[in-house]
Write a protein that holds these residues in place. Sequence first.
Motif, PDB file in Angstrom:
ATOM      1  N   VAL A 414      -6.569   2.725  11.142  1.00 21.17           N
ATOM      2  CA  VAL A 414      -6.842   1.581  12.025  1.00 21.17           C
ATOM      3  C   VAL A 414      -5.603   0.720  12.211  1.00 21.17           C
ATOM      4  CG1 VAL A 414      -8.212  -0.519  12.327  1.00 21.17           C
ATOM      5  CG2 VAL A 414      -9.293   1.562  11.463  1.00 21.17           C
ATOM      6  N   PHE A 415      -5.013   0.248  11.107  1.00 19.97           N
ATOM      7  CA  PHE A 415      -3.886  -0.684  11.231  1.00 19.97           C
ATOM      8  C   PHE A 415      -2.588   0.014  11.612  1.00 19.97           C
ATOM      9  CE2 PHE A 415      -6.434  -3.082   7.865  1.00 19.97           C
ATOM     10  CZ  PHE A 415      -7.140  -3.795   8.832  1.00 19.97           C
ATOM     11  N   LYS A 416      -2.318   1.168  11.030  1.00 23.68           N
ATOM     12  CA  LYS A 416      -1.055   1.871  11.290  1.00 23.68           C
ATOM     13  C   LYS A 416      -1.188   2.963  12.357  1.00 23.68           C
ATOM     14  CE  LYS A 416       1.794  -0.138   8.396  1.00 23.68           C
ATOM     15  NZ  LYS A 416       3.035  -0.793   8.844  1.00 23.68           N
ATOM     16  N   LYS A 417      -2.380   3.097  12.940  1.00 26.15           N
ATOM     17  CA  LYS A 417      -2.631   4.075  14.017  1.00 26.15           C
ATOM     18  C   LYS A 417      -2.193   5.489  13.640  1.00 26.15           C
ATOM     19  CE  LYS A 417      -3.830   0.573  16.597  1.00 26.15           C
ATOM     20  NZ  LYS A 417      -5.248   0.235  16.682  1.00 26.15           N
ATOM     21  N   GLY A 418      -2.401   5.860  12.388  1.00 23.43           N
ATOM     22  CA  GLY A 418      -2.058   7.204  11.942  1.00 23.43           C
ATOM     23  C   GLY A 418      -0.598   7.413  11.626  1.00 23.43           C
ATOM     24  N   GLN A 419       0.203   6.341  11.640  1.00 24.57           N
ATOM     25  CA  GLN A 419       1.644   6.475  11.418  1.00 24.57           C
ATOM     26  C   GLN A 419       2.080   6.119   9.993  1.00 24.57           C
ATOM     27  OE1 GLN A 419       3.496   7.790  13.997  1.00 24.57           O
ATOM     28  NE2 GLN A 419       1.440   7.954  14.868  1.00 24.57           N
ATOM     29  N   ALA A 420       1.129   5.804   9.107  1.00 22.82           N
ATOM     30  CA  ALA A 420       1.490   5.411   7.736  1.00 22.82           C
ATOM     31  C   ALA A 420       1.999   6.614   6.950  1.00 22.82           C
ATOM     32  CB  ALA A 420       0.278   4.817   7.028  1.00 22.82           C
ATOM     33  N   ASP A 421       3.040   6.384   6.135  1.00 21.75           N
ATOM     34  CA  ASP A 421       3.519   7.491   5.311  1.00 21.75           C
ATOM     35  C   ASP A 421       2.679   7.565   4.034  1.00 21.75           C
ATOM     36  OD1 ASP A 421       5.279   6.185   2.901  1.00 21.75           O
ATOM     37  OD2 ASP A 421       5.398   4.975   4.721  1.00 21.75           O
ATOM     38  N   SER A 422       2.750   8.715   3.372  1.00 23.13           N
ATOM     39  CA  SER A 422       1.892   9.004   2.217  1.00 23.13           C
ATOM     40  C   SER A 422       2.105   7.993   1.089  1.00 23.13           C
ATOM     41  CB  SER A 422       2.188  10.419   1.721  1.00 23.13           C
ATOM     42  OG  SER A 422       1.347  10.779   0.663  1.00 23.13           O
ATOM     43  N   ALA A 423       3.350   7.588   0.863  1.00 21.54           N
ATOM     44  CA  ALA A 423       3.651   6.662  -0.237  1.00 21.54           C
ATOM     45  C   ALA A 423       3.012   5.302  -0.002  1.00 21.54           C
ATOM     46  CB  ALA A 423       5.161   6.522  -0.399  1.00 21.54           C
ATOM     47  N   ALA A 424       3.084   4.823   1.239  1.00 23.25           N
ATOM     48  CA  ALA A 424       2.489   3.514   1.558  1.00 23.25           C
ATOM     49  C   ALA A 424       0.976   3.568   1.427  1.00 23.25           C
ATOM     50  CB  ALA A 424       2.879   3.102   2.975  1.00 23.25           C
ATOM     51  N   GLU A 425       0.386   4.679   1.848  1.00 30.03           N
ATOM     52  CA  GLU A 425      -1.068   4.838   1.748  1.00 30.03           C
ATOM     53  C   GLU A 425      -1.517   4.841   0.283  1.00 30.03           C
ATOM     54  OE1 GLU A 425      -4.378   8.050   3.300  1.00 30.03           O
ATOM     55  OE2 GLU A 425      -2.511   7.899   4.433  1.00 30.03           O
ATOM     56  N   LEU A 426      -0.750   5.528  -0.561  1.00 28.38           N
ATOM     57  CA  LEU A 426      -1.072   5.544  -1.989  1.00 28.38           C
ATOM     58  C   LEU A 426      -0.945   4.158  -2.608  1.00 28.38           C
ATOM     59  CD1 LEU A 426       0.509   8.815  -3.449  1.00 28.38           C
ATOM     60  CD2 LEU A 426      -1.875   8.138  -3.499  1.00 28.38           C
ATOM     61  N   ARG A 427       0.057   3.402  -2.159  1.00 27.05           N
ATOM     62  CA  ARG A 427       0.259   2.054  -2.700  1.00 27.05           C
ATOM     63  C   ARG A 427      -0.928   1.152  -2.364  1.00 27.05           C
ATOM     64  NH1 ARG A 427       4.922   1.523  -0.890  1.00 27.05           N
ATOM     65  NH2 ARG A 427       4.513   0.280   0.977  1.00 27.05           N
ATOM     66  N   VAL A 428      -1.389   1.218  -1.116  1.00 24.71           N
ATOM     67  CA  VAL A 428      -2.565   0.436  -0.708  1.00 24.71           C
ATOM     68  C   VAL A 428      -3.796   0.865  -1.503  1.00 24.71           C
ATOM     69  CG1 VAL A 428      -4.145  -0.051   1.222  1.00 24.71           C
ATOM     70  CG2 VAL A 428      -1.676  -0.018   1.605  1.00 24.71           C
ATOM     71  N   SER A 429      -3.911   2.169  -1.724  1.00 24.69           N
ATOM     72  CA  SER A 429      -5.051   2.694  -2.479  1.00 24.69           C
ATOM     73  C   SER A 429      -5.073   2.127  -3.896  1.00 24.69           C
ATOM     74  CB  SER A 429      -4.969   4.221  -2.523  1.00 24.69           C
ATOM     75  OG  SER A 429      -6.105   4.754  -3.144  1.00 24.69           O
ATOM     76  N   ARG A 430      -3.918   2.046  -4.517  1.00 24.01           N
ATOM     77  CA  ARG A 430      -3.859   1.560  -5.900  1.00 24.01           C
ATOM     78  C   ARG A 430      -4.117   0.055  -5.975  1.00 24.01           C
ATOM     79  NH1 ARG A 430       0.572   6.140  -7.049  1.00 24.01           N
ATOM     80  NH2 ARG A 430      -0.761   7.446  -8.346  1.00 24.01           N
ATOM     81  N   ILE A 431      -3.677  -0.689  -4.981  1.00 28.03           N
ATOM     82  CA  ILE A 431      -3.992  -2.123  -4.943  1.00 28.03           C
ATOM     83  C   ILE A 431      -5.498  -2.314  -4.784  1.00 28.03           C
ATOM     84  CG2 ILE A 431      -3.730  -4.242  -3.568  1.00 28.03           C
ATOM     85  CD1 ILE A 431      -0.869  -3.180  -2.862  1.00 28.03           C
ATOM     86  N   THR A 432      -6.112  -1.490  -3.915  1.00 30.49           N
ATOM     87  CA  THR A 432      -7.568  -1.563  -3.719  1.00 30.49           C
ATOM     88  C   THR A 432      -8.306  -1.221  -5.010  1.00 30.49           C
ATOM     89  OG1 THR A 432      -7.220  -0.815  -1.445  1.00 30.49           O
ATOM     90  CG2 THR A 432      -9.480  -0.772  -2.271  1.00 30.49           C
ATOM     91  N   THR A 433      -7.782  -0.240  -5.751  1.00 29.08           N
ATOM     92  CA  THR A 433      -8.397   0.139  -7.030  1.00 29.08           C
ATOM     93  C   THR A 433      -8.466  -1.048  -7.979  1.00 29.08           C
ATOM     94  OG1 THR A 433      -7.645   2.427  -6.832  1.00 29.08           O
ATOM     95  CG2 THR A 433      -8.142   1.644  -9.050  1.00 29.08           C
ATOM     96  N   LEU A 434      -7.380  -1.800  -8.060  1.00 29.86           N
ATOM     97  CA  LEU A 434      -7.360  -2.984  -8.931  1.00 29.86           C
ATOM     98  C   LEU A 434      -8.398  -4.004  -8.479  1.00 29.86           C
ATOM     99  CD1 LEU A 434      -3.484  -3.403  -9.355  1.00 29.86           C
ATOM    100  CD2 LEU A 434      -5.104  -2.677 -11.103  1.00 29.86           C
TER     101      LEU A 434
END
Length: 575
Positions: A414-434
């Motif tokens: 939605v926010f990155k329109k499919g252009q997010a790289d894998s590392a950034a996606e993982l970082r967001v995922s880990r913040i959400t986990t916390l």
Amino acid sequence: MSRRAQTLAVALLALAVPAAMAAGGDVGQAAKQPTNWIAIGMFSVFVLATLWITKWAASRTRSAADFYTAGGGITGFQNGLAIAGDYMSAASFLGISAAVMATGYDGLIYSIGFLVGWPILTFLMAERLRNLGKFTFADVAGYRFQQTPIRAFAASGTLVVVAFYLIAQMVGAGQLIKLLFGLDYWMAVVIVGALMMLYVLFGGMTATTWVQIIKAVLLLSGVTFMAFMVLSQFGFSPERLFARAVEIRTGFATHAGKTPEEAAQLGGAIMGPGGFVKDPISAISFGMALMFGTAGLPHILMRFFTVPDAKEARKSVFWATTWIGYFYVLIFIIGFGAITLVLTNPEFADVATGVIHGGAGASNMAAVLVAKAVGGNVFFGFISAVAFATILAVVAGLTLSGASAVSHDLYATVFKKGQADSAAELRVSRITTLALGVVAVALGIAFEKQNIAFMVSLAFAIAASANFPVLFMSVLWKDCTTRGAVIGGFLGLVSSVALTVVSPSVWEVTLGNPKGSALFPYTSPALFSMTIGFFGIWLFSVLDRSAQAARERAAFSAQRVRSETGLGASTASAH
């Protein structure tokens, strides 16, 4: 995550276990309960072993595909065991046995309801999910729809279901640690939350899957032994077990001042319906929630993306159904075993009234106490460790599905329109986990007194009302449109949450309002909210005459070919 960070986290947990043991000894002695060092030792070994698995998995987690779906490299048999592990959660093991102990025959509605959802997944969803999806069920629901609105809905539905499901697991874990270590309940919940965050942050789906597989094997072995030992007390005759349970319940009613006729009636009530589900509407609504909710649970749906192809997805469901069905038959025996072996033992309960020591919520520990009754401290330690691993792995799977909803559906698509790289996606995922870990701890403390199987049924009701209608209609109905799916889905989501909040279980029991003040009288909202969800999808899809809707209807043929045959699935899902 760096190797230094991984090593530091494992070292901290290794130090935390003896610290918790020492704290457990102090608090336990203060409460005049001897500390069970055998049980604590087995528990600690299990936790450290699963942390080692997490560390091993972390070394193999290099991409978003590895983190969310273990790289799609899990076999059907392994995945079936992992799904069974996910499904044989605290609600199943601790909650259903406690419900059977409390209401007898009626507690079986959970087992039946949870189990009959699997044929729906087998014949309607499993193959289509694997052929259409990558990481989350939103990939499937939004295959031919506009991405922004459908992903926003899917993430909302996932997070609400995950929150309700997390409550049950945290309550079960908190009661278990409280019983084992003698810690305060809130401290126990905080420890569970911290461990769960470590599992997900470092290991992702690979660690979660392998912990589930190991735990499923150990749990199936444990409940087999427990059921065998319970039946052995009654000459392997279920009739004698049930007759003894009725006799005990009659005795409790007599002690409460009932006449012999009333006591006999109350004692015999555990062998008939009516103790839990009071009326036909509640029974239908509750059954619908358990049956259709299975096909809307995000952490279960995610598991179909961990296998390499649709054939393995079907095999996963076959094996999962086999193990889960076997497990639920045994849980019914263990529930009656709790009546005969736990409620009559002064070490565990007040033998005059049949109330387990430890206050509200302690009844959730019925199965663990049966383990102690039939196998002593060693088996008690084993079952406690397995039950804790059960909770931890399910919580990790739930957190993973919630984190993927935010990082993959919202952030990347939605926010990155499919252009997010894998590392950034993982970082967001880990913040959400916390963030999810903090929410889970807070909710676990707030809902301490609820039966955990019942809390899970509320999550099932929301999944059946929001996620399942959208998934079902988008995959199988040609005229479904983005507008219909999103509006109908949100109507199902909002109505199910609202009706759950104003039902007696939450409005009166959890929020403390006066008895009889609940605005919605039934046990589960599914019959009403699921109808609202399906009707909303149908109505707003039929009324949608836009050019976009026409394109979406035209795209159904290509989606159907892909979902039925898998053509294009292997390349599209090669992460």
